[in-house]
Design an enzyme around this catalytic site. Sequence first.
Site, mmCIF file in Angstrom:
data_model
loop_
_atom_site.group_PDB
_atom_site.id
_atom_site.type_symbol
_atom_site.label_atom_id
_atom_site.label_comp_id
_atom_site.label_asym_id
_atom_site.label_seq_id
_atom_site.Cartn_x
_atom_site.Cartn_y
_atom_site.Cartn_z
ATOM 1 N N LYS A 39 0.897 -1.105 0.064
ATOM 2 C CA LYS A 39 -0.026 -0.014 0.063
ATOM 3 C C LYS A 39 0.896 1.243 0.147
ATOM 4 O O LYS A 39 1.825 1.360 0.678
ATOM 5 C CB LYS A 39 -0.836 -0.072 1.355
ATOM 6 C CG LYS A 39 -1.860 -1.086 1.251
ATOM 7 C CD LYS A 39 -2.526 -1.351 2.843
ATOM 8 C CE LYS A 39 -1.695 -1.508 3.687
ATOM 9 N NZ LYS A 39 -2.179 -1.928 5.176
ATOM 10 N N THR B 185 -7.209 9.470 8.512
ATOM 11 C CA THR B 185 -7.064 8.211 7.905
ATOM 12 C C THR B 185 -6.875 6.835 8.919
ATOM 13 O O THR B 185 -6.087 6.022 8.691
ATOM 14 C CB THR B 185 -5.892 8.102 6.989
ATOM 15 O OG1 THR B 185 -4.962 8.791 7.951
ATOM 16 C CG2 THR B 185 -5.966 9.155 5.870
ATOM 17 N N GLY C 211 -7.323 3.804 10.664
ATOM 18 C CA GLY C 211 -7.895 2.539 10.288
ATOM 19 C C GLY C 211 -8.037 2.304 8.874
ATOM 20 O O GLY C 211 -8.754 1.353 8.417
ATOM 21 N N THR C 212 -7.209 2.851 8.045
ATOM 22 C CA THR C 212 -7.293 2.589 6.471
ATOM 23 C C THR C 212 -6.977 1.330 6.081
ATOM 24 O O THR C 212 -7.618 0.827 5.226
ATOM 25 C CB THR C 212 -6.625 3.892 5.662
ATOM 26 O OG1 THR C 212 -5.311 3.888 6.248
ATOM 27 C CG2 THR C 212 -7.246 5.257 5.656
ATOM 28 N N GLY C 213 -5.841 0.921 6.826
ATOM 29 C CA GLY C 213 -5.117 -0.301 6.416
ATOM 30 C C GLY C 213 -6.230 -1.531 6.757
ATOM 31 O O GLY C 213 -6.434 -2.403 6.035
ATOM 32 N N CYS C 214 -6.902 -1.355 7.828
ATOM 33 C CA CYS C 214 -7.674 -2.392 8.296
ATOM 34 C C CYS C 214 -8.982 -2.470 7.552
ATOM 35 O O CYS C 214 -9.485 -3.533 6.954
ATOM 36 C CB CYS C 214 -8.365 -2.237 9.954
ATOM 37 S SG CYS C 214 -7.039 -2.068 10.881
#
Length: 267
Positions: free
Chosen positions: A175, A207, A209-212
Amino acid sequence: MTISKALTIAGSDSGGGAGIQADLKTFQELGAYGMSAITAVTAQNTLGVHGVYPVSIEGIVQQIDAIGEDLGTDALKTGMLFSGEVIEAVSERIHHYGWENIVVDPVMIAKGGAKLLQDEAIRALKEKLLPLTSVITPNIPEAEVLTEMKISSLDDRRKAAKQLMGMGAKAVVIKGGHADDKEVIDLFFDGTTCEELMSPRIETLHTHGTGCTFSAAITAQLANGMTMRDAVLTAKEFIRAAIEDGLGIGGGHGPTNHWAYNKRGEK
Ligand SMILES: Nc1ncnc2c1ncn2[C@@H]1O[C@H](COP(=O)(O)OP(=O)(O)OP(=O)(O)O)[C@@H](O)[C@H]1O
Ligand SMILES: Cc1ncc(CO)c(N)n1
């Protein structure tokens, strides 16, 4: 009617923007029945992580077995696993149930800098979990730790993705949220195709928690029967909408808007 089922094995975020809470909201929005095994409870909000309370190995395994022995799952994701011991136990249970569609978000550090994975756990992640992984979704710093290489250019990202595949993952998304390009480029590699998934970089503080959310969207779409590439493409749209239509709550790095993707579809 058959319903698709998705499981998250991850930490709880009391603030609701990341971890188990982000995963379940995303599963729900994408039409998958959400289940969870909680690895740690965090006292967390948009300002940071204020406490981490790990669940015992016995408690984690019992949650996974409660699902494995009754409901089963069509896809699962891992998030905050915290220690090597947890990774070993979780990997063993995934293997035991023969589960497929395994999405690994190798969560290491929260946006505010708090450690969500101990250093000694990296080896277990590589040796036990990566060989079971359908797709791993590191951000750039996580990919650097896993591959032990410095990632500056897009070409470095391609090399890192290939190295992660060599460790056993069947597909990789590196990412680009942490790079400083004008566009956010997520690099998708499945062994044959290496694709740059681009979107405009949204200027925002919110942003958390974007990865989760991104990895949960992939998991839900795999549970729904999509191909890996299509699942990743949907996840990219889902997170883009969620960041663009941010909620503006909390005094720090606020959560994304898990309703946004579907709300746009309704217009
Ligand atoms: N400012 C932004 N604008 C547009 N998309 C973004 C932005 N920041 C992150 N993304 C997207 O969000 C997803 C997650 O990326 P990121 O690199 O931030 O993950 P992460 O660091 O693991 O997130 P987390 O904070 O949850 O740990 C990727 O698909 C990325 O493209
Ligand atoms: C519980 C939890 N998992 C993952 C992250 C990473 O965003 C976080 N901040 N908190």
